[in-house]
Design a protein around this motif. Structure first.
Motif, PDB file in Angstrom:
ATOM      1  N   PRO A  63      67.244  21.470 -37.972  1.00 11.87           N
ATOM      2  CA  PRO A  63      66.033  20.933 -38.865  1.00 11.87           C
ATOM      3  C   PRO A  63      64.598  21.004 -38.078  1.00 11.87           C
ATOM      4  CG  PRO A  63      67.160  19.042 -38.169  1.00 11.87           C
ATOM      5  CD  PRO A  63      67.638  20.166 -37.787  1.00 11.87           C
ATOM      6  N   PRO A  64      63.516  21.307 -38.743  1.00 13.77           N
ATOM      7  CA  PRO A  64      62.151  21.222 -37.875  1.00 13.77           C
ATOM      8  C   PRO A  64      61.827  19.844 -37.228  1.00 13.77           C
ATOM      9  CG  PRO A  64      61.927  21.181 -40.210  1.00 13.77           C
ATOM     10  CD  PRO A  64      63.241  21.258 -40.252  1.00 13.77           C
ATOM     11  N   ARG A  65      61.234  19.789 -36.089  1.00  9.83           N
ATOM     12  CA  ARG A  65      60.868  18.254 -35.667  1.00  9.83           C
ATOM     13  C   ARG A  65      59.460  18.150 -35.807  1.00  9.83           C
ATOM     14  NH1 ARG A  65      64.158  16.696 -31.085  1.00  9.83           N
ATOM     15  NH2 ARG A  65      62.170  15.984 -30.330  1.00  9.83           N
ATOM     16  N   PHE A  66      59.199  16.951 -36.459  1.00 10.90           N
ATOM     17  CA  PHE A  66      57.932  16.358 -36.507  1.00 10.90           C
ATOM     18  C   PHE A  66      57.539  15.270 -35.918  1.00 10.90           C
ATOM     19  CE2 PHE A  66      57.981  19.814 -39.859  1.00 10.90           C
ATOM     20  CZ  PHE A  66      56.656  20.170 -40.042  1.00 10.90           C
ATOM     21  N   PHE A  67      58.267  14.914 -35.038  1.00  7.97           N
ATOM     22  CA  PHE A  67      57.875  13.660 -34.199  1.00  7.97           C
ATOM     23  C   PHE A  67      56.471  13.693 -33.608  1.00  7.97           C
ATOM     24  CE2 PHE A  67      62.387  14.293 -33.695  1.00  7.97           C
ATOM     25  CZ  PHE A  67      62.730  13.229 -33.985  1.00  7.97           C
ATOM     26  N   GLY A  68      55.809  12.603 -34.159  1.00  8.49           N
ATOM     27  CA  GLY A  68      54.280  12.497 -33.906  1.00  8.49           C
ATOM     28  C   GLY A  68      53.273  13.324 -34.471  1.00  8.49           C
ATOM     29  N   ARG A  69      53.720  14.014 -35.599  1.00 13.42           N
ATOM     30  CA  ARG A  69      52.864  14.790 -36.351  1.00 13.42           C
ATOM     31  C   ARG A  69      52.883  14.209 -37.902  1.00 13.42           C
ATOM     32  NH1 ARG A  69      50.402  19.797 -36.343  1.00 13.42           N
ATOM     33  NH2 ARG A  69      51.201  20.328 -34.175  1.00 13.42           N
ATOM     34  N   ALA A  70      51.808  13.961 -38.483  1.00 17.71           N
ATOM     35  CA  ALA A  70      51.447  13.512 -39.967  1.00 17.71           C
ATOM     36  C   ALA A  70      51.764  14.730 -40.554  1.00 17.71           C
ATOM     37  CB  ALA A  70      50.142  13.172 -40.274  1.00 17.71           C
ATOM     38  N   LEU A  71      52.268  14.428 -41.895  1.00 22.14           N
ATOM     39  CA  LEU A  71      52.567  15.487 -42.806  1.00 22.14           C
ATOM     40  C   LEU A  71      51.431  15.309 -44.028  1.00 22.14           C
ATOM     41  CD1 LEU A  71      56.363  15.691 -43.823  1.00 22.14           C
ATOM     42  CD2 LEU A  71      55.049  17.219 -42.525  1.00 22.14           C
ATOM     43  N   HIS A  72      50.897  16.408 -44.475  1.00 20.75           N
ATOM     44  CA  HIS A  72      49.873  16.528 -45.507  1.00 20.75           C
ATOM     45  C   HIS A  72      50.793  16.263 -46.770  1.00 20.75           C
ATOM     46  CE1 HIS A  72      46.859  18.124 -48.222  1.00 20.75           C
ATOM     47  NE2 HIS A  72      45.941  17.920 -47.219  1.00 20.75           N
ATOM     48  N   GLU A  73      50.090  15.547 -47.647  1.00 17.70           N
ATOM     49  CA  GLU A  73      50.734  15.411 -48.998  1.00 17.70           C
ATOM     50  C   GLU A  73      50.974  16.852 -49.763  1.00 17.70           C
ATOM     51  OE1 GLU A  73      46.378  14.604 -51.330  1.00 17.70           O
ATOM     52  OE2 GLU A  73      47.737  13.271 -51.169  1.00 17.70           O
TER      53      GLU A  73
END
Length: 427
Positions: A235-245
């Motif tokens: 899966p994609p890793r998004f540690f430390g990155r905010a997700l946009h709505e």
């Protein structure tokens, strides 16, 4: 020739005539000429249809090129590169490398293109380095990369990588603006600390690691479109990155159990944590469907990583309700339970010394079906609506059947409620 072409022989070769198709033919033919002395590498690249289809240049054409471009290399060997960095740093005219084949490692490190640059359907057979390069406008549509280094690269207006292919790509710290990767194919990919205004990965395929970690706190989250994207291994890793709505996960395909079966426990633990982070971020945005999608994958890996004696509980959780997401599975389960236990009751009572209460077989089957329905929905008091004479003289088997059906019915009812709550956003 322009001043930049005078300084850089490769730029001179790329623009040797006023016709792009002729430029492409001469460039590609000269690549084949330079690579031929390296027999092993030549044979390896001959397996590439793009390289095999290149038409050899005649001796006269080779001589003409070398005469016109005096400092163009006549022989190349490892670690020689096609170098655009050391001789020219700023390109003030439009450059077109569309359809060009780069048989050697290529260096655009720090090069500044103030005019549009096109690499449409170009092929980089070796590594290519765009570290700290700057592009006002660039098009990499359908380009094929082996090892592509785009770290800290700055892109201007809407860079396009649609239908491009990467074995390895590093965009760490790159400023990508409004970027398009539609229908692209990636092996290992790193966007750590990369900055987006928006990005489209619609229909993109990701074969290995995909890293979006470590967003700069000063940068706002950007909408990322993963509609129809496929993640085959991790899966994609998004540690430390905010997700946009406005991040879109519609129709995304995530790794299944078969694809991850051969991975080590450490990698599976990392993937589980990646799902956990995505679930938390989607939950914080109120994206219930996306949150539960990542929750289901997290549960799948949790079950796989659990001790054998608890693994079956996760398997049953998935089988009965798809981890609380499906309401049709519990309904189907209750239907199957009602059918089977009705059959068990009928066979049990028919097997006794005489037909119970002198009922005929059809009447007994109807009563058994009513008894089975009442047991499944015992919590609603349906016993009052069906004859109780069947249980007037209960045997051990009768008690076992009724108790087990009531318990299983309660389990299916619980997961039916859970599925309805999840699917219809009931809180």
């Amino acid at each position: 020739m322009s001043a930049a072409e005078d300084k850089n022989p490769w730029l001179g070769l790329a623009r040797i005539s006023g016709d792009h198709e002729e430029n492409k033919r001469l460039w590609n033919g000269y690549q084949k000429y330079l690579l031929r002395p390296n027999i092993d590498e030549y044979q390896r690249q001959m397996e590439n249809p793009e390289f095999a289809d290149i038409v050899d240049l005649s001796d006269a054409e080779i001589h003409s090129i070398q005469t016109r471009i005096q400092n163009l290399p006549k022989r190349m060997k490892y670690p020689d590169k096609i170098d655009f960095e050391s001789i020219v740093n700023v390109i003030e005219e439009r450059v077109v490398f569309s359809g060009f084949y780069f048989a050697f490692s290529t260096n655009f490190r720090g090069v500044i293109c103030n005019e549009p640059a096109a690499f449409v359907q170009a092929v980089f057979a070796g590594s290519v380095n765009f570290h700290r390069a700057q592009f006002a406008v660039v098009n990499f549509y359908g380009t094929k990369f082996q090892f592509a280094e785009f770290s800290l690269t700055q892109f201007g207006v809407a860079p396009a990588f649609n239908h491009s292919q990467f074995v390895f790509a590093n965009f760490a710290g790159a400023q990508l603006g409004h970027v398009y990767f539609k229908q692209a194919r990636f092996g290992t990919l790193c966007f750590s600390s990369a900055q987006f205004k928006s990005a489209s990965f619609e229909g993109t395929e990701f074969s290995d690691f995909v890293i979006f970690d470590n967003q700069d706190d000063a940068v706002n989250a950007a909408p990322l479109k993963f509609k129809g994207a496929k993640f085959f291994k991790h899966p994609p890793r998004f540690f430390g990155r905010a997700l946009h709505e406005d991040t879109d996960w519609t129709g995304v395909t995530l790794p299944n159990a078969e694809a991850q079966a051969a991975l080590s426990r450490d990698l599976l633990e990392d993937d589980k944590r990646a799902y956990e982070q995505l679930r938390i971020k989607c939950g914080a945005l109120g994206k219930v469907e996306d949150e539960h999608m990542f929750f289901r994958r997290e549960m799948e890996l949790t079950g796989h990583l659990s001790p054998w004696y608890t693994r079956v509980t996760y398997w049953l959780y998935h089988l009965v309700s798809d981890y609380g997401h499906s309401y049709w599975r519990p309904i189907a389960g209750m239907g199957g339970l009602w059918y089977l236990w009705s059959l068990f009751y009928a066979l049990h009572f028919m097997a006794r010394d005489q037909l119970h209460l002198c009922m005929d077989r059809v009447e007994l089957l109807r009563s058994a079906m009513g008894l089975s329905f009442a047991n499944i929905f015992a919590v609603f008091g349906f016993y009052r609506r069906f004859p109780s004479d069947l249980l007037a003289d209960p045997t051990f088997v009768t008690v076992l059947l009724t108790v087990s059906e009531t318990l299983l019915g309660f389990v299916f009812l619980f997961f039916l409620g859970l599925g309805l709550r999840t699917r219809f956003r009931l809180r």
